[in-house]
Motif scaffolding. Structure first.
Motif, PDB file in Angstrom:
ATOM      1  N   PHE A 142      76.592  77.745  60.608  1.00  0.00           N
ATOM      2  CA  PHE A 142      77.655  78.148  59.677  1.00  0.00           C
ATOM      3  C   PHE A 142      77.305  77.767  58.241  1.00  0.00           C
ATOM      4  O   PHE A 142      76.704  76.722  57.990  1.00  0.00           O
ATOM      5  CB  PHE A 142      78.981  77.510  60.098  1.00  0.00           C
ATOM      6  CG  PHE A 142      79.437  77.997  61.446  1.00  0.00           C
ATOM      7  CD1 PHE A 142      80.128  79.192  61.564  1.00  0.00           C
ATOM      8  CD2 PHE A 142      79.125  77.285  62.599  1.00  0.00           C
ATOM      9  CE1 PHE A 142      80.532  79.657  62.810  1.00  0.00           C
ATOM     10  CE2 PHE A 142      79.509  77.744  63.846  1.00  0.00           C
ATOM     11  CZ  PHE A 142      80.217  78.940  63.957  1.00  0.00           C
ATOM     12  N   CYS A 143      77.692  78.630  57.304  1.00  0.00           N
ATOM     13  CA  CYS A 143      77.403  78.414  55.884  1.00  0.00           C
ATOM     14  C   CYS A 143      78.033  77.098  55.418  1.00  0.00           C
ATOM     15  O   CYS A 143      79.239  76.888  55.573  1.00  0.00           O
ATOM     16  CB  CYS A 143      77.941  79.580  55.071  1.00  0.00           C
ATOM     17  SG  CYS A 143      77.728  79.350  53.294  1.00  0.00           S
ATOM     18  N   ALA A 144      77.208  76.236  54.805  1.00  0.00           N
ATOM     19  CA  ALA A 144      77.717  74.950  54.315  1.00  0.00           C
ATOM     20  C   ALA A 144      78.596  75.140  53.088  1.00  0.00           C
ATOM     21  O   ALA A 144      79.339  74.226  52.711  1.00  0.00           O
ATOM     22  CB  ALA A 144      76.541  74.031  53.977  1.00  0.00           C
ATOM     23  N   ASN A 145      78.534  76.314  52.473  1.00  0.00           N
ATOM     24  CA  ASN A 145      79.340  76.569  51.268  1.00  0.00           C
ATOM     25  C   ASN A 145      80.736  77.094  51.605  1.00  0.00           C
ATOM     26  O   ASN A 145      81.724  76.652  51.030  1.00  0.00           O
ATOM     27  CB  ASN A 145      78.599  77.568  50.377  1.00  0.00           C
ATOM     28  CG  ASN A 145      79.262  77.743  49.033  1.00  0.00           C
ATOM     29  OD1 ASN A 145      79.615  76.759  48.379  1.00  0.00           O
ATOM     30  ND2 ASN A 145      79.453  78.985  48.631  1.00  0.00           N
ATOM     31  N   CYS A 146      80.814  78.057  52.563  1.00  0.00           N
ATOM     32  CA  CYS A 146      82.119  78.689  52.814  1.00  0.00           C
ATOM     33  C   CYS A 146      82.510  78.715  54.291  1.00  0.00           C
ATOM     34  O   CYS A 146      83.614  79.142  54.620  1.00  0.00           O
ATOM     35  CB  CYS A 146      82.130  80.107  52.237  1.00  0.00           C
ATOM     36  SG  CYS A 146      81.192  81.303  53.196  1.00  0.00           S
ATOM     37  N   GLY A 147      81.633  78.275  55.186  1.00  0.00           N
ATOM     38  CA  GLY A 147      82.010  78.138  56.585  1.00  0.00           C
ATOM     39  C   GLY A 147      81.859  79.370  57.455  1.00  0.00           C
ATOM     40  O   GLY A 147      82.132  79.328  58.652  1.00  0.00           O
ATOM     41  N   GLN A 160      71.090  83.242  55.777  1.00  0.00           N
ATOM     42  CA  GLN A 160      71.858  83.674  54.606  1.00  0.00           C
ATOM     43  C   GLN A 160      73.278  83.981  55.033  1.00  0.00           C
ATOM     44  O   GLN A 160      73.517  84.574  56.088  1.00  0.00           O
ATOM     45  CB  GLN A 160      71.230  84.901  53.945  1.00  0.00           C
ATOM     46  CG  GLN A 160      71.951  85.274  52.642  1.00  0.00           C
ATOM     47  CD  GLN A 160      71.208  86.277  51.806  1.00  0.00           C
ATOM     48  OE1 GLN A 160      70.450  87.095  52.334  1.00  0.00           O
ATOM     49  NE2 GLN A 160      71.419  86.242  50.500  1.00  0.00           N
ATOM     50  N   CYS A 161      74.211  83.581  54.180  1.00  0.00           N
ATOM     51  CA  CYS A 161      75.626  83.799  54.454  1.00  0.00           C
ATOM     52  C   CYS A 161      76.009  85.228  54.063  1.00  0.00           C
ATOM     53  O   CYS A 161      75.758  85.642  52.928  1.00  0.00           O
ATOM     54  CB  CYS A 161      76.456  82.794  53.662  1.00  0.00           C
ATOM     55  SG  CYS A 161      78.222  83.076  53.853  1.00  0.00           S
ATOM     56  N   PRO A 162      76.630  86.005  54.972  1.00  0.00           N
ATOM     57  CA  PRO A 162      77.018  87.373  54.627  1.00  0.00           C
ATOM     58  C   PRO A 162      78.225  87.427  53.684  1.00  0.00           C
ATOM     59  O   PRO A 162      78.463  88.467  53.058  1.00  0.00           O
ATOM     60  CB  PRO A 162      77.366  87.988  55.987  1.00  0.00           C
ATOM     61  CG  PRO A 162      77.792  86.837  56.826  1.00  0.00           C
ATOM     62  CD  PRO A 162      76.969  85.658  56.363  1.00  0.00           C
ATOM     63  N   ALA A 163      78.969  86.343  53.556  1.00  0.00           N
ATOM     64  CA  ALA A 163      80.159  86.350  52.697  1.00  0.00           C
ATOM     65  C   ALA A 163      79.823  85.932  51.264  1.00  0.00           C
ATOM     66  O   ALA A 163      80.063  86.674  50.320  1.00  0.00           O
ATOM     67  CB  ALA A 163      81.224  85.424  53.295  1.00  0.00           C
ATOM     68  N   CYS A 164      79.244  84.743  51.092  1.00  0.00           N
ATOM     69  CA  CYS A 164      78.979  84.248  49.732  1.00  0.00           C
ATOM     70  C   CYS A 164      77.517  84.439  49.327  1.00  0.00           C
ATOM     71  O   CYS A 164      77.151  84.099  48.197  1.00  0.00           O
ATOM     72  CB  CYS A 164      79.382  82.782  49.599  1.00  0.00           C
ATOM     73  SG  CYS A 164      78.283  81.638  50.447  1.00  0.00           S
ATOM     74  N   GLU A 165      76.693  84.932  50.252  1.00  0.00           N
ATOM     75  CA  GLU A 165      75.278  85.253  49.999  1.00  0.00           C
ATOM     76  C   GLU A 165      74.408  84.029  49.744  1.00  0.00           C
ATOM     77  O   GLU A 165      73.254  84.156  49.346  1.00  0.00           O
ATOM     78  CB  GLU A 165      75.121  86.274  48.857  1.00  0.00           C
ATOM     79  CG  GLU A 165      75.824  87.585  49.161  1.00  0.00           C
ATOM     80  CD  GLU A 165      75.530  88.668  48.143  1.00  0.00           C
ATOM     81  OE1 GLU A 165      74.944  88.351  47.079  1.00  0.00           O
ATOM     82  OE2 GLU A 165      75.880  89.825  48.415  1.00  0.00           O
TER      83      GLU A 165
END
Ligand SMILES: [Zn+2]
Length: 307
Positions: A142-147, A160-165
């Motif tokens: 899971f993205c450490a920035n936005c979960g 790579q996070c698909p939400a915050c990139e």
């Protein structure tokens, strides 16, 4: 290409990594369908060992693994692509045992520390990379920035996070490991999880905004009360348990007074060079046991003893 000499096991990985590859997706798909490609199977981080060797499987063997088994590209050697495949991933991983995992019938999924003395150093380096990467992907989904659940990109070299990139890179935890010297003796200690008599060089994680030399000095003072000078870098070792980079130092102690932090070190002693040389030659010396050959601590002792 000449490979740099490094005495440490898990180092000297023979694979060429593919960071310069322009189209990872196309290369990944083509290589996974190439019968020349090899799979490095792992069960919860343990490699498959058969006949005393690391068992690398043909890419076609992928059909025997769960459809959603984690597959990660490691690199290329002699025109042959290598992939890690996690035999413990997939829908039934929580109930399946290692003996029931794919290809367990041809050998045994064996802890790396046990396999290290059996398999070739090249294969051990590849397996170390495979274990490191599969563990990182397993524990950093899971993205450490936005979960949000992140995507594997570049064949497994990143997520790579698909939400915050935000792009996330595999974690590496630096550790300073130090052989402290005073005249013709070195300082060895035992942490609480080592059996009695098993002594090693002292070590600790490099903390935020700290150089490894500073970490070396701080750790030895915190754990043993010894002040160091002239901290000299020797070599490093990838240590895939799960993601440490061991940086090895030899340093001069101001004196031999010990003040142990017994939460970290249950026993420490100055061991004479003669005794270290004897132990390295396989001769017993009382109840002291040196670290095994796959550890950087052993190679620090060998380097010091050869000087
Ligand atoms: Zn995100």
């Amino acid at each position: 290409m000449t490979r740099p000499y490094n005495p440490n096991w898990f180092a000297n990985n023979p694979l060429m990594r593919l960071n310069n590859e322009k189209d990872h997706r196309a290369f990944f798909d083509a290589s996974l369908n190439d019968p020349q490609s090899l799979l490095v199977p792992l069960w919860r981080g343990d490699p498959l060992i058969a006949g005393g060797k690391a068992a690398f499987l043909s890419a076609a063997a992928r059909e025997e693994f769960a459809k959603d088994a984690l597959v990660l590209m490691l690199g290329v050697k002699d025109g042959c692509a290598y992939f890690a495949i996690d035999a413990s991933s997939g829908p039934s991983s929580s109930t399946t045992e290692a003996e029931d995992a794919p290809f367990a019938d041809i050998g045994q999924y064996m802890p790396i520390r046990e396999a290290a003395g059996l398999i070739s150093r090249d294969d051990l380096a590849i397996i170390g990379q495979a274990r490191w990467l599969t563990e990182w992907h397993r524990s950093h989904r899971f993205c450490a920035n936005c979960g949000v659940l992140s995507d594997i990109i570049d064949g497994g070299a990143k997520r790579q996070c698909p939400a915050c990139e935000r792009v996330h890179f595999p974690r590496t935890d630096p550790v300073a490991i130090v052989l402290a010297i005073h005249e013709s003796a070195c300082l060895l200690g035992r942490s609480p999880h080592f059996p009695p008599g098993f002594l090693s060089a002292l070590a600790g994680f490099v903390e935020a905004a700290e150089t490894p030399e500073e970490a070396a000095k701080r750790e030895i003072f915190e754990e043993a009360g010894v002040r160091l000078a002239n901290v000299r870098y020797q070599f490093s070792q990838p240590w895939p348990f799960p993601a440490s980079l061991m940086m090895g130092f030899i340093a001069d102690a101001e004196d031999r007074t010990l003040n142990l932090d017994t939460d970290e070190i249950v026993e420490a002693k100055w061991v004479a060079l003669d005794d270290i040389q004897a132990l390295l030659n396989g001769e017993p010396r009382g109840d002291i046991f040196l670290p095994p050959k796959f550890t950087i601590a052993r190679h620090l002792l060998e380097r010091w003893a050869q000087q």
